[in-house]
Design an enzyme around this catalytic site. Structure first.
Site, PDB file in Angstrom:
ATOM      1  N   GLY A 153       0.439  -0.967   0.292  1.00  0.00           N
ATOM      2  CA  GLY A 153      -0.025   0.296   0.093  1.00  0.00           C
ATOM      3  C   GLY A 153       1.113   0.763   0.515  1.00  0.00           C
ATOM      4  O   GLY A 153       2.451   1.398   0.683  1.00  0.00           O
ATOM      5  N   CYS A 154       0.534   2.468  -0.201  1.00  0.00           N
ATOM      6  CA  CYS A 154       1.128   3.467  -0.287  1.00  0.00           C
ATOM      7  C   CYS A 154       1.761   4.078   0.645  1.00  0.00           C
ATOM      8  O   CYS A 154       3.041   4.478   1.178  1.00  0.00           O
ATOM      9  CB  CYS A 154      -0.302   4.722  -1.694  1.00  0.00           C
ATOM     10  N   TYR A 155       0.916   4.484   2.019  1.00  0.00           N
ATOM     11  CA  TYR A 155       0.581   4.763   3.328  1.00  0.00           C
ATOM     12  C   TYR A 155       2.125   3.178   3.987  1.00  0.00           C
ATOM     13  O   TYR A 155       3.118   4.335   4.222  1.00  0.00           O
ATOM     14  CB  TYR A 155      -0.130   4.311   3.932  1.00  0.00           C
TER      15      TYR A 155
END
Length: 334
Positions: A153-155
């Site tokens: 995921g990006c986070y």
């Protein structure tokens, strides 16, 4: 030449994949697809994303039967929702494709995780077990043999790149959990229209407090507890994470700098700051994660910045593909 299919090509991350794969000297786009129900079905990708006009003018083909798209395909990028990837990935894998999944459908090898945070019962435990987590800087060797790569995921990408060298070296006092305050642009919510991500409605605010699905992804792969609070910002793209930590007694700024250098000196898509910390503008439309830090006594603040659509999605997926097939790690990315 690797024949490459991009599924979910009309989304923001999908369009970035199209751009990267189109200019990759060892990849050839065989088709761009969307769901049969998509309003974009039948349009040219360049109609939906005009920046591709004259660059990639391929049609967005509706896909209901994947067998119509698997013949001769080596690589599949799934820029699709988690429940869609959950169903499609095993079918492409059965057809002999190497699959890079940008959703959360195979990121954590724990079936209970999906029931609690994604709202469905995982039906493919064998692929959940076999999937390689695509945190490219840390799973290089495993990626070389993988058939299914779960792109982080990006986070979690920024959080793990910032914290993993420190946690692995044991320099943090983890009795005080690292506190991750993260802000993302509205593109992280995708192209689907909703009041909550309408630019005129968005105001800086936290969301998903204590229950965001990226929280257990971060803790699972770090092997440590954190406090993670995501925020939606009123800007288009990018993620900035400010992470507050407690150091063990006697740990110095020079030691922290040495740990980051040891981890990332030979990693071309992580940029380290000798002085100061990164700003969001430093990474917009670039495939890097930038990391800077400041130490004051036993207190450490790390700042990590990335483009959520690139290092947080499409660029990392292509980086993983480059590693998987033995190409230069930054091929087509820089």
């Amino acid at each position: 030449m690797l024949n490459t299919l991009i599924v979910g090509a009309s989304g923001y991350a999908g369009a970035e994949l199209v751009s990267y794969v189109n200019r990759h000297p060892h990849m050839n786009i065989t088709a761009l697809t969307v769901s049969a129900q998509s309003n974009d079905a039948g349009k040219l990708i360049s109609e939906v994303h005009p920046e591709l006009k004259g660059v990639v003018d391929l049609p967005l083909q509706p896909m209901s039967d994947i067998s119509a798209f698997t013949t001769g395909v080596d690589v599949v990028f799934l820029a699709t929702a988690h429940e869609v990837s959950h169903d499609l990935a095993p079918q492409f894998l059965a057809a002999g494709c190497v699959v890079f999944d940008l959703s959360g459908a195979f990121r954590v090898n724990d079936a209970a995780f999906y029931e609690k945070f994604y709202g469905f019962t995982h039906q493919h435990p064998q692929w959940l077990e076999a999937a390689v987590y695509g945190l490219a800087e840390w799973n290089h060797d495993k990626l070389r043999e993988a058939q299914l790569i779960a792109v982080p995921g990006c986070y979690p990408t920024a959080a793990q790149l910032a914290l993993k060298p420190l946690i692995d070296a044991g320099v943090l006092n983890l009795n005080q959990w690292p506190v991750i305050n993260a802000i993302s642009g509205v593109s992280g919510a995708g192209r689907k229209a909703a009041i909550s991500n309408s630019f005129c409605e968005v105001s800086l605010q936290p969301y998903g407090i204590f229950n965001h699905r990226h929280h257990p992804e971060i803790t699972s792969h770090l092997g440590a507890e954190v406090i993670f609070t995501p925020h939606l910002g009123n800007f288009k793209r990018g993620i900035l994470e400010t992470i507050t930590c407690r150091l063990n007694p006697g740990v110095t700024q020079a030691q922290i700098a040495a740990l980051y250098q040891q981890a990332y000196a030979d990693k071309p898509l992580v940029r380290l700051y000798d002085k100061g910390v990164p700003a969001l503008k430093n990474v917009e439309r670039l495939p890097f994660c930038d990391i800077g830090f400041v130490v004051d006594g036993e207190h450490l603040i790390v700042v990590a910045a990335e483009d959520n659509l690139l290092k947080g999605a499409a660029a990392q997926a292509v980086q993983c593909a480059n590693i998987r097939f033995g190409f230069a790690e930054t091929q087509s990315l820089i």
